[in-house]
Design a protein around this motif. Structure first.
Motif, PDB file in Angstrom:
ATOM      1  N   ASN A  89       0.502  -0.903  -0.035  1.00 39.05           N
ATOM      2  CA  ASN A  89      -0.111   0.018   0.020  1.00 39.05           C
ATOM      3  C   ASN A  89       1.074   1.265   0.247  1.00 39.05           C
ATOM      4  O   ASN A  89       1.626   1.214  -0.073  1.00 39.05           O
ATOM      5  N   ARG A  90       0.152   1.914  -0.136  1.00 36.56           N
ATOM      6  CA  ARG A  90       1.420   3.300  -0.255  1.00 36.56           C
ATOM      7  C   ARG A  90       1.418   4.073   1.394  1.00 36.56           C
ATOM      8  O   ARG A  90       2.596   4.477   0.892  1.00 36.56           O
ATOM      9  N   ALA A 126       5.489   2.193   1.744  1.00 34.52           N
ATOM     10  CA  ALA A 126       5.846   2.110   0.328  1.00 34.52           C
ATOM     11  C   ALA A 126       6.295   3.699   0.488  1.00 34.52           C
ATOM     12  O   ALA A 126       7.550   3.045   0.507  1.00 34.52           O
ATOM     13  N   MET A 127       5.818   4.438   1.054  1.00 29.15           N
ATOM     14  CA  MET A 127       6.186   6.020   1.755  1.00 29.15           C
ATOM     15  C   MET A 127       7.297   5.769   2.700  1.00 29.15           C
ATOM     16  O   MET A 127       8.553   6.194   3.293  1.00 29.15           O
ATOM     17  N   ASN A 128       6.825   4.709   3.379  1.00 28.71           N
ATOM     18  CA  ASN A 128       8.225   4.357   4.699  1.00 28.71           C
ATOM     19  C   ASN A 128       9.019   4.029   4.530  1.00 28.71           C
ATOM     20  O   ASN A 128      10.397   4.644   4.689  1.00 28.71           O
ATOM     21  N   ILE A 129       8.913   3.111   3.212  1.00 32.62           N
ATOM     22  CA  ILE A 129      10.157   2.498   2.534  1.00 32.62           C
ATOM     23  C   ILE A 129      10.995   3.379   1.914  1.00 32.62           C
ATOM     24  O   ILE A 129      12.304   3.995   2.422  1.00 32.62           O
ATOM     25  N   ALA A 188      13.106  -4.236   2.913  1.00 27.03           N
ATOM     26  CA  ALA A 188      12.246  -5.418   2.564  1.00 27.03           C
ATOM     27  C   ALA A 188      11.800  -6.043   3.757  1.00 27.03           C
ATOM     28  O   ALA A 188      10.187  -6.681   4.523  1.00 27.03           O
ATOM     29  N   THR A 189      12.407  -5.640   5.100  1.00 29.46           N
ATOM     30  CA  THR A 189      11.860  -5.674   7.043  1.00 29.46           C
ATOM     31  C   THR A 189      10.076  -4.983   6.766  1.00 29.46           C
ATOM     32  O   THR A 189       8.979  -5.570   6.711  1.00 29.46           O
ATOM     33  N   ILE A 190       9.843  -4.197   6.306  1.00 33.53           N
ATOM     34  CA  ILE A 190       9.164  -3.354   6.529  1.00 33.53           C
ATOM     35  C   ILE A 190       7.945  -4.145   5.689  1.00 33.53           C
ATOM     36  O   ILE A 190       6.652  -4.555   6.430  1.00 33.53           O
ATOM     37  N   ALA A 191       8.247  -4.615   4.325  1.00 32.06           N
ATOM     38  CA  ALA A 191       7.560  -4.551   3.506  1.00 32.06           C
ATOM     39  C   ALA A 191       6.744  -5.519   3.702  1.00 32.06           C
ATOM     40  O   ALA A 191       5.244  -6.503   4.656  1.00 32.06           O
ATOM     41  N   ALA A 193       9.001  -8.828   0.683  1.00 28.95           N
ATOM     42  CA  ALA A 193       9.834  -8.544   0.708  1.00 28.95           C
ATOM     43  C   ALA A 193      11.309  -7.509  -0.404  1.00 28.95           C
ATOM     44  O   ALA A 193      11.942  -7.141  -0.660  1.00 28.95           O
ATOM     45  N   GLY A 194      11.141  -8.970  -0.866  1.00 27.37           N
ATOM     46  CA  GLY A 194      12.023  -8.205  -2.742  1.00 27.37           C
ATOM     47  C   GLY A 194      12.013  -6.855  -3.487  1.00 27.37           C
ATOM     48  O   GLY A 194      12.347  -6.349  -3.029  1.00 27.37           O
ATOM     49  N   ALA A 195      10.596  -7.015  -3.483  1.00 25.86           N
ATOM     50  CA  ALA A 195       9.741  -5.334  -3.442  1.00 25.86           C
ATOM     51  C   ALA A 195      10.373  -4.024  -2.792  1.00 25.86           C
ATOM     52  O   ALA A 195      10.662  -2.987  -3.352  1.00 25.86           O
ATOM     53  N   GLY A 196       9.942  -5.131  -1.900  1.00 29.39           N
ATOM     54  CA  GLY A 196      10.196  -3.580  -0.510  1.00 29.39           C
ATOM     55  C   GLY A 196      12.453  -3.925  -0.994  1.00 29.39           C
ATOM     56  O   GLY A 196      12.628  -2.280  -0.669  1.00 29.39           O
TER      57      GLY A 196
END
Length: 158
Positions: free
Chosen positions: A2-3, A6-9, A93-96, A103-106
């Motif tokens: 979610n948005r 993504a913004m946190n990452i 990865a951890t946050i995602a 995890a890969g996208a994160g």
């Protein structure tokens, strides 16, 4: 993803680009008090342990001091940049994964954000120094304050 995740990452990736150890230290502190069920069975779970939080905090503090030393390599040097990208990837990865995402996208988002943050902060600090004549150490302290404010803000609701 979610948005908000993504913004946190992205934000914490930028923090990792500015100060390598700060982003993992902030995340470890924030998630060490949470239910880490989504991280079970993953090597990422270690970042959520009280041990990780305790170890990363002095490392991050040491980096804040070390950044001002004249012999420390540029953050845009390949080795330094790779370390910052690895930090961003770990945090991403951890946050995602914690938010039941990929995890890969994160990791990719965190690494890219760390690279962008490192390069942008380097050039911004250099340009501010040239334009204002302020000493680099003073600008570095301002960058430290920004890292601390961003890290606290971005992990407040993890």
């Amino acid at each position: 993803m979610n948005r908000k995740t993504a913004m946190n990452i992205i934000g914490l990736g930028i923090v990792a680009g500015m100060r390598t150890m700060s982003a993992p230290a902030f995340v470890a502190r924030a998630i060490s008090k949470q239910d880490l069920q989504p991280l079970q069975g993953s090597p990422l779970r270690w970042l959520g342990t009280p041990t990780a939080a305790a170890l990363l905090k002095p490392m991050a503090a040491g980096e804040l001091v070390g950044d001002k030393l004249p012999f420390v390599p540029n953050r845009t040097n390949p080795g330094s940049l790779a370390g910052r990208m690895a930090s961003g990837a770990l945090v991403g990865a951890t946050i995602a994964r914690l938010r039941n995402g990929s995890a890969g996208a994160g990791a990719l988002l965190g690494a890219a954000s760390a690279a962008a943050g490192a390069i942008a902060a380097f050039h911004t600090r250099r340009a501010l120094g040239e334009k204002t004549g302020l000493p680099d150490a003073l600008l570095a302290l301002g960058e430290d304050a920004l890292v601390l404010a961003l890290g606290n803000s971005l992990t407040a609701e993890l």
